[in-house]
Design an enzyme around this catalytic site. Structure first.
Site, PDB file in Angstrom:
ATOM      1  N   CYS A 125     -15.012   5.859   9.914  1.00 35.36           N
ATOM      2  CA  CYS A 125     -16.420   5.697   9.566  1.00 35.36           C
ATOM      3  C   CYS A 125     -16.686   4.259   9.131  1.00 35.36           C
ATOM      4  O   CYS A 125     -16.091   3.779   8.167  1.00 35.36           O
ATOM      5  CB  CYS A 125     -16.831   6.667   8.469  1.00 35.36           C
ATOM      6  SG  CYS A 125     -18.594   6.540   8.062  1.00 35.36           S
ATOM      7  N   LYS A 163      -8.307  10.449  12.366  1.00 32.76           N
ATOM      8  CA  LYS A 163      -9.188   9.857  13.384  1.00 32.76           C
ATOM      9  C   LYS A 163      -9.409   8.400  13.019  1.00 32.76           C
ATOM     10  O   LYS A 163      -9.896   8.089  11.923  1.00 32.76           O
ATOM     11  CB  LYS A 163     -10.523  10.602  13.456  1.00 32.76           C
ATOM     12  CG  LYS A 163     -11.450  10.114  14.574  1.00 32.76           C
ATOM     13  CD  LYS A 163     -12.694  10.993  14.670  1.00 32.76           C
ATOM     14  CE  LYS A 163     -13.522  10.641  15.896  1.00 32.76           C
ATOM     15  NZ  LYS A 163     -14.217   9.341  15.768  1.00 32.76           N
TER      16      LYS A 163
END
Length: 360
Positions: A125, A163
């Site tokens: 993010c 991720k």
């Protein structure tokens, strides 16, 4: 085929077991080319996950949840970011954070509250509010990220994954992915941009392919997949599966096509019916026993037009929708022909096979 209303039960699905990712990636749907629903803040909530799962997504990932808020805050089981819809399986809960002990505590709490299939660490993010608290910042301190994965693994028997992006402002993906695998990550998902790029430019799938060839755990590729054809092309890069985010908004059928090889796209009436069902699921989830009781459709204004891109004249009305009744009235001309035929449920058999056995 008409949809039966989903159960209002709040009971959790059966406890998941380790080996979730391996089982899903060994399924015929995965071998056919099945895809994963990406975590997307403001999008991959329970209603969207349910539609994707019904269409055959290999698994889905929740919106990211703050490990500090979960472990140390006043959050409860009703936390909507992690709460499953009734009977949900195959859902991975994604956490973000930068403190090993806090993440370990959050993993334990998420497992008890939300019954996830696996736990994922957000290392991608790029938004400013996450900086210093985890997310893509961890790409600047990969040794800390490896420690986080080890702490998370120590708190659960479930699969733990991560991720990542290619790096903070340059490509360090090989180094980071190899370290995550050594720390015990069951899979690594790679988005083919750096944090500095945010969502500009094009995803670098050559870099993703290099990671897939360099680590001893499965690699999932992510970035700029908007169509079935693109997904199939990207699968040739050597990844074990592709992850789809924005390309799945208003288009859950992309998962059915990739899981089955059947590229038929629902008719206009079928897509209108699914847009309405998405709104019905939204109301049901957020106003249900663990919800607020008062629900607006404002969060769906960015989603509903994407079900009907071939009816641009509807967009103006759909982005002003506030209630379910307004949406029904807006879509009624397109729904009338679908009341007896062509409901989106024609394809639910895909999900029934994928999500109850893990292998259609």
């Amino acid at each position: 085929m008409m949809f039966a209303p989903a159960s209002a039960s709040t009971s959790l699905p059966p406890a998941a077991q380790p080996g979730f990712y391996a089982a899903r990636l060994a399924s015929p749907a995965a071998r056919q080319g099945g895809a994963v629903l990406a975590p997307m803040a403001g999008y991959s909530d329970a209603p969207m996950r349910q539609l994707a799962a019904e269409q055959g997504a290999l698994w889905t990932v929740s919106e990211m949840i703050s490990s500090r808020g979960l472990a140390l805050g006043s959050d409860t089981e009703s936390l909507n970011l992690g709460r499953p819809y009734a009977g949900e399986v195959g859902r991975v809960v994604q956490l973000f954070g930068a403190e090993p002990d806090v993440l370990a505590a959050a993993v334990a709490k998420a497992e008890g509250w939300f019954a996830p299939a696996a736990i994922d660490l957000n290392m991608g993010c790029p938004v400013p509010k996450v900086r210093g608290k985890g997310g893509a910042c961890l790409l600047q301190t990969p040794e800390l990220a490896f420690e986080l994965i080890r702490a998370m693994r120590g708190a659960t028997k479930l699969d733990v994954s991560a991720k990542i992006r290619l790096g903070w402002d340059s490509n360090r993906s090989l180094e980071v992915a190899q370290g995550l695998a050594e720390a015990g990550a069951a899979i690594v998902t790679v988005h083919g941009r750096t944090s500095a790029q945010r969502y500009t430019g094009e995803a670098d799938w050559d870099a993703i392919a290099a990671v897939a060839a360099s680590v001893n755990v499965p690699v999932i590729g992510s970035g700029d997949i908007r169509s079935v054809a693109q997904a199939r092309q990207r699968r040739q890069s050597g990844v074990s599966a592709v992850m789809i985010g924005r390309g799945a908004v208003g288009n859950p059928w992309i998962f059915r096509a990739l899981a089955t090889g059947d590229d038929a796209w629902p008719s206009l009436s079928g897509r209108a019916a699914t847009a309405l069902r998405h709104a019905e699921l939204h109301i049901q989830f957020y106003a249900g026993p663990l919800g607020t009781g008062r629900v607006s459709l404002l969060p769906l204004r960015k989603v509903l037009p994407q079900y009907l891109p071939d009816v641009p004249d509807l967009r103006g009305a759909l982005v002003k929708i506030e209630t379910l009744e307004q949406l029904r009235d807006c879509l009624m001309p397109y729904l009338e022909s679908s009341l007896m035929t062509d409901r989106a449920g024609d394809y639910r058999v895909v999900a029934a096979r994928v999500n109850t056995t893990g292998a259609p």
